[in-house]
Design a protein around this motif. Structure first.
Motif, PDB file in Angstrom:
ATOM      1  N   VAL A 156      92.969  59.248  51.777  1.00 36.49           N
ATOM      2  CA  VAL A 156      91.659  59.422  52.403  1.00 36.49           C
ATOM      3  C   VAL A 156      90.937  58.082  52.424  1.00 36.49           C
ATOM      4  O   VAL A 156      90.942  57.348  51.428  1.00 36.49           O
ATOM      5  CB  VAL A 156      90.812  60.453  51.619  1.00 36.49           C
ATOM      6  N   CYS A 157      90.327  57.757  53.553  1.00 40.26           N
ATOM      7  CA  CYS A 157      89.499  56.556  53.655  1.00 40.26           C
ATOM      8  C   CYS A 157      88.324  56.700  52.674  1.00 40.26           C
ATOM      9  O   CYS A 157      87.563  57.669  52.750  1.00 40.26           O
ATOM     10  CB  CYS A 157      88.995  56.391  55.085  1.00 40.26           C
ATOM     11  N   ILE A 158      88.182  55.763  51.748  1.00 44.07           N
ATOM     12  CA  ILE A 158      87.156  55.901  50.714  1.00 44.07           C
ATOM     13  C   ILE A 158      85.741  55.812  51.299  1.00 44.07           C
ATOM     14  O   ILE A 158      84.789  56.348  50.734  1.00 44.07           O
ATOM     15  CB  ILE A 158      87.330  54.852  49.594  1.00 44.07           C
ATOM     16  N   TRP A 159      85.606  55.173  52.455  1.00 45.03           N
ATOM     17  CA  TRP A 159      84.280  55.086  53.088  1.00 45.03           C
ATOM     18  C   TRP A 159      83.869  56.445  53.655  1.00 45.03           C
ATOM     19  O   TRP A 159      82.726  56.890  53.467  1.00 45.03           O
ATOM     20  CB  TRP A 159      84.282  54.025  54.175  1.00 45.03           C
ATOM     21  N   HIS A 160      84.783  57.120  54.335  1.00 46.46           N
ATOM     22  CA  HIS A 160      84.470  58.444  54.883  1.00 46.46           C
ATOM     23  C   HIS A 160      84.258  59.464  53.770  1.00 46.46           C
ATOM     24  O   HIS A 160      83.396  60.348  53.877  1.00 46.46           O
ATOM     25  CB  HIS A 160      85.593  58.913  55.816  1.00 46.46           C
ATOM     26  N   LEU A 161      85.040  59.347  52.698  1.00 54.56           N
ATOM     27  CA  LEU A 161      84.853  60.253  51.563  1.00 54.56           C
ATOM     28  C   LEU A 161      83.488  60.028  50.917  1.00 54.56           C
ATOM     29  O   LEU A 161      82.830  60.990  50.494  1.00 54.56           O
ATOM     30  CB  LEU A 161      85.967  60.038  50.535  1.00 54.56           C
ATOM     31  N   TRP A 162      83.045  58.773  50.858  1.00 48.90           N
ATOM     32  CA  TRP A 162      81.737  58.470  50.291  1.00 48.90           C
ATOM     33  C   TRP A 162      80.631  59.121  51.115  1.00 48.90           C
ATOM     34  O   TRP A 162      79.664  59.666  50.560  1.00 48.90           O
ATOM     35  CB  TRP A 162      81.537  56.963  50.210  1.00 48.90           C
ATOM     36  N   ASN A 163      80.732  59.089  52.426  1.00 45.89           N
ATOM     37  CA  ASN A 163      79.709  59.693  53.271  1.00 45.89           C
ATOM     38  C   ASN A 163      79.644  61.210  53.085  1.00 45.89           C
ATOM     39  O   ASN A 163      78.572  61.806  53.168  1.00 45.89           O
ATOM     40  CB  ASN A 163      79.968  59.355  54.739  1.00 45.89           C
ATOM     41  N   ARG A 177      76.723  55.152  44.285  1.00 42.22           N
ATOM     42  CA  ARG A 177      77.577  54.396  45.213  1.00 42.22           C
ATOM     43  C   ARG A 177      78.392  53.336  44.465  1.00 42.22           C
ATOM     44  O   ARG A 177      79.600  53.196  44.685  1.00 42.22           O
ATOM     45  CB  ARG A 177      76.712  53.725  46.289  1.00 42.22           C
ATOM     46  N   LYS A 178      77.739  52.595  43.568  1.00 46.55           N
ATOM     47  CA  LYS A 178      78.448  51.555  42.805  1.00 46.55           C
ATOM     48  C   LYS A 178      79.529  52.170  41.919  1.00 46.55           C
ATOM     49  O   LYS A 178      80.637  51.640  41.810  1.00 46.55           O
ATOM     50  CB  LYS A 178      77.445  50.768  41.966  1.00 46.55           C
ATOM     51  N   LEU A 179      79.202  53.304  41.284  1.00 46.54           N
ATOM     52  CA  LEU A 179      80.179  53.962  40.426  1.00 46.54           C
ATOM     53  C   LEU A 179      81.364  54.491  41.232  1.00 46.54           C
ATOM     54  O   LEU A 179      82.521  54.368  40.818  1.00 46.54           O
ATOM     55  CB  LEU A 179      79.514  55.115  39.671  1.00 46.54           C
ATOM     56  N   TYR A 180      81.066  55.072  42.394  1.00 45.24           N
ATOM     57  CA  TYR A 180      82.144  55.656  43.213  1.00 45.24           C
ATOM     58  C   TYR A 180      83.139  54.599  43.672  1.00 45.24           C
ATOM     59  O   TYR A 180      84.353  54.767  43.532  1.00 45.24           O
ATOM     60  CB  TYR A 180      81.548  56.379  44.423  1.00 45.24           C
ATOM     61  N   PHE A 181      82.649  53.482  44.226  1.00 51.10           N
ATOM     62  CA  PHE A 181      83.559  52.449  44.716  1.00 51.10           C
ATOM     63  C   PHE A 181      84.270  51.740  43.563  1.00 51.10           C
ATOM     64  O   PHE A 181      85.401  51.275  43.726  1.00 51.10           O
ATOM     65  CB  PHE A 181      82.803  51.451  45.601  1.00 51.10           C
ATOM     66  N   ALA A 182      83.625  51.672  42.405  1.00 49.49           N
ATOM     67  CA  ALA A 182      84.312  51.134  41.227  1.00 49.49           C
ATOM     68  C   ALA A 182      85.422  52.077  40.779  1.00 49.49           C
ATOM     69  O   ALA A 182      86.491  51.630  40.350  1.00 49.49           O
ATOM     70  CB  ALA A 182      83.302  50.922  40.098  1.00 49.49           C
ATOM     71  N   LEU A 183      85.185  53.393  40.886  1.00 42.50           N
ATOM     72  CA  LEU A 183      86.219  54.381  40.575  1.00 42.50           C
ATOM     73  C   LEU A 183      87.417  54.234  41.503  1.00 42.50           C
ATOM     74  O   LEU A 183      88.573  54.255  41.073  1.00 42.50           O
ATOM     75  CB  LEU A 183      85.649  55.798  40.694  1.00 42.50           C
ATOM     76  N   ALA A 184      87.142  54.083  42.798  1.00 42.58           N
ATOM     77  CA  ALA A 184      88.216  53.976  43.789  1.00 42.58           C
ATOM     78  C   ALA A 184      89.071  52.736  43.555  1.00 42.58           C
ATOM     79  O   ALA A 184      90.275  52.744  43.827  1.00 42.58           O
ATOM     80  CB  ALA A 184      87.629  53.957  45.197  1.00 42.58           C
ATOM     81  N   LYS A 185      88.459  51.668  43.017  1.00 44.64           N
ATOM     82  CA  LYS A 185      89.167  50.399  42.849  1.00 44.64           C
ATOM     83  C   LYS A 185      89.517  50.105  41.395  1.00 44.64           C
ATOM     84  O   LYS A 185      89.872  48.971  41.057  1.00 44.64           O
ATOM     85  CB  LYS A 185      88.317  49.263  43.410  1.00 44.64           C
ATOM     86  N   ASN A 234      89.168  51.016  58.122  1.00 42.59           N
ATOM     87  CA  ASN A 234      88.301  50.066  58.823  1.00 42.59           C
ATOM     88  C   ASN A 234      89.008  49.340  59.959  1.00 42.59           C
ATOM     89  O   ASN A 234      88.382  48.934  60.934  1.00 42.59           O
ATOM     90  CB  ASN A 234      87.749  49.029  57.838  1.00 42.59           C
ATOM     91  N   ILE A 235      90.335  49.135  59.815  1.00 38.31           N
ATOM     92  CA  ILE A 235      91.075  48.458  60.887  1.00 38.31           C
ATOM     93  C   ILE A 235      90.985  49.255  62.179  1.00 38.31           C
ATOM     94  O   ILE A 235      90.768  48.701  63.267  1.00 38.31           O
ATOM     95  CB  ILE A 235      92.554  48.261  60.475  1.00 38.31           C
ATOM     96  N   VAL A 236      91.130  50.566  62.057  1.00 44.55           N
ATOM     97  CA  VAL A 236      91.042  51.440  63.232  1.00 44.55           C
ATOM     98  C   VAL A 236      89.640  51.406  63.803  1.00 44.55           C
ATOM     99  O   VAL A 236      89.449  51.352  65.024  1.00 44.55           O
ATOM    100  CB  VAL A 236      91.436  52.882  62.859  1.00 44.55           C
ATOM    101  N   ASP A 387      75.401  58.046  55.759  1.00 43.99           N
ATOM    102  CA  ASP A 387      74.895  56.902  55.012  1.00 43.99           C
ATOM    103  C   ASP A 387      74.133  55.920  55.903  1.00 43.99           C
ATOM    104  O   ASP A 387      73.301  55.155  55.424  1.00 43.99           O
ATOM    105  CB  ASP A 387      76.067  56.182  54.331  1.00 43.99           C
ATOM    106  N   GLU A 388      74.418  55.939  57.219  1.00 42.47           N
ATOM    107  CA  GLU A 388      73.797  54.987  58.131  1.00 42.47           C
ATOM    108  C   GLU A 388      72.488  55.495  58.727  1.00 42.47           C
ATOM    109  O   GLU A 388      71.711  54.726  59.273  1.00 42.47           O
ATOM    110  CB  GLU A 388      74.765  54.660  59.275  1.00 42.47           C
ATOM    111  N   VAL A 389      72.264  56.798  58.645  1.00 39.41           N
ATOM    112  CA  VAL A 389      71.055  57.379  59.222  1.00 39.41           C
ATOM    113  C   VAL A 389      69.912  57.246  58.230  1.00 39.41           C
ATOM    114  O   VAL A 389      70.030  57.621  57.063  1.00 39.41           O
ATOM    115  CB  VAL A 389      71.267  58.865  59.583  1.00 39.41           C
ATOM    116  N   LYS A 390      68.816  56.679  58.682  1.00 37.42           N
ATOM    117  CA  LYS A 390      67.644  56.518  57.825  1.00 37.42           C
ATOM    118  C   LYS A 390      66.688  57.691  58.056  1.00 37.42           C
ATOM    119  O   LYS A 390      66.104  57.844  59.122  1.00 37.42           O
ATOM    120  CB  LYS A 390      66.923  55.200  58.151  1.00 37.42           C
TER     121      LYS A 390
END
Length: 416
Positions: A156-163, A177-185, A234-236, A387-390
């Motif tokens: 799963v793309c970690i960015w889409h899963l984060w959203n 957000r910081k904890l999640y991406f640290a978990l993924a990596k 992200n490449i896609v 995440d992009e919608v304010k």
């Protein structure tokens, strides 16, 4: 007319009405300007409905220019266009670089179209070592890839899963957000467990949601296939962004790796090394000790084997043996590999005036898809993620006293 030749230059009906009033003193309605724009585009680019009938000729020249390429065109029983699939021979032949392996034109992203795409892809590209699929968890991609490639691992793309996770977040979003991406990596299971414990203290439901998603599908340390830094799709998305303007027409990356190594080299200066055997070394970094095996390219910190770039501890051991760190980096990060990408010849197609198309190809009929245009303006931009919608938060006001920051139910000014 010149304004329409560049697809990146936007010219709206409103611009047309303004230009006609300023340059010619004419007043046009919005619909008149819209129809004029559509007619100008048809003159410059051709009628989109007629362009489908040119696909057989285009594919014939494509195969002739790039021998070994694979093209496939699928039509309905009424000769109407359904799907098109293209794989260029240089991409098949190389297979080890960051290149678009295949692309398709379909009616929509559904189970049938994705299954057809993966069937064609497997027939022409096959299955290769350490091959995996990273996607945004689109239902049709998941179903089709499972059907056609049941033996491959799907991530799963970690960015889409984060959203998706963000919609359930009730705590401090930036902290989560910081904890999640640290978990993924995370590089080790111990590090992963510690971070997950910190996430549970903020919101246990988020930890349950990530567990239900399957740690092996998004976490680096739980992955069964070495996918280096490919954690997102992200490449896609970059390719989609680059061809966004092209969709309006008829149908017809090494610096980051060098920086990582130099950063690790800088960290290694503070470490001490003690050799155990020829390839095994004990590296001390402050109060911590790490074991490094240069022969197997493994470090107990987990970075060496996952990044496939010497970590700070491995660099310290390499320098202790007076060897070169580049010899212990993956071949994918070498200058030769990146130069080989540019060496792949993909010549432009010859001028259309020189095309020699056989009669049997010219006689093929491809009608436009049998589809109706939906109401409203077609969307030219992608849908923004959560995440992009304010969002504008509504101000809470007490209906009893008119004070902002709380409502009547939580008001502390009410008499006891």
């Amino acid at each position: 007319m010149d304004k329409y030749e560049d697809p990146k230059r936007a010219c709206t009906p409103k611009d047309i009405t303004s230009d006609m009033r300023k340059q010619h003193g004419l007043t046009m309605t919005y619909m008149q300007a819209y129809r004029a724009k559509e007619k100008a585009l048809n003159i410059l680019r051709g009628d989109p409905t007629e362009s489908y009938n040119k696909l057989p000729s285009y594919f014939y020249i494509l195969e002739k220019t790039y021998p070994g390429s694979v093209v496939s065109l699928k039509k309905t029983a009424e000769d109407r266009f359904l799907y098109a699939f293209v794989v260029l021979e240089p991409c098949i032949r190389d297979g080890s670089s960051i290149l678009p392996l295949a692309y398709a034109i379909v009616d929509s992203e559904n189970d049938a179209s994705w299954t057809w795409f993966f069937e064609r892809f497997r027939k022409d590209f096959g299955e290769r070592e350490n091959m995996c699929i990273v996607s945004d968890r689109h239902d049709s991609i998941w179903k089709a890839s499972t059907l056609v490639y049941p033996e491959l691992t799907r991530y799963v793309c970690i960015w889409h899963l984060w959203n998706n996770l963000l919609k359930k977040c009730r705590g401090n979003q930036e902290q989560v957000r910081k904890l999640y991406f640290a978990l993924a990596k995370a590089y080790t299971l111990q590090e992963f467990s510690e971070l997950m414990g910190r996430l549970d203290t903020i919101d246990k439901k988020l930890g349950v949601s990530l567990f239900d998603s399957g740690y092996h599908k998004w976490s680096w340390i739980h992955a069964t296939v070495k996918r280096t830094w490919t954690l997102t799709s992200n490449i896609v998305e970059s390719i989609n962004n680059s061809i966004a303007k092209a969709r309006e027409f008829p149908v017809y990356l090494t610096n980051v790796y060098n920086e990582a190594y130099e950063d690790n080299k800088e960290l290694s200066h503070r470490m001490t090394v003690r050799a155990s055997i020829e390839f095994l070394h004990i590296v001390t970094d402050g109060m911590k000790r790490f074991s490094v095996c240069l022969q197997s390219r493994i470090c107990s910190c987990g970075r060496f084997q996952l990044d496939e770039i010497p970590c700070g501890h491995a660099v310290a051991a390499i320098m202790y043996k007076h060897q070169h760190g580049e010899d212990y980096c993956s071949a994918y990060y070498s200058n030769k590999n990146f130069k080989d990408i540019d060496a792949i010849p993909v010549e432009p197609l010859p001028c259309k005036s020189t095309w020699e198309i056989p009669l049997d190809v010219l006689e093929q009929i491809v009608l436009p898809p049998d589809s109706k245009r939906p109401p409203g303006r077609p969307s030219l931009k992608r849908m923004k993620s959560f995440d992009e919608v304010k969002f504008k938060r509504a101000k809470m006001t007490c209906s009893k006293y008119g004070i902002e920051g709380h409502n009547k139910k939580t008001c502390s000014n009410l008499p006891k």
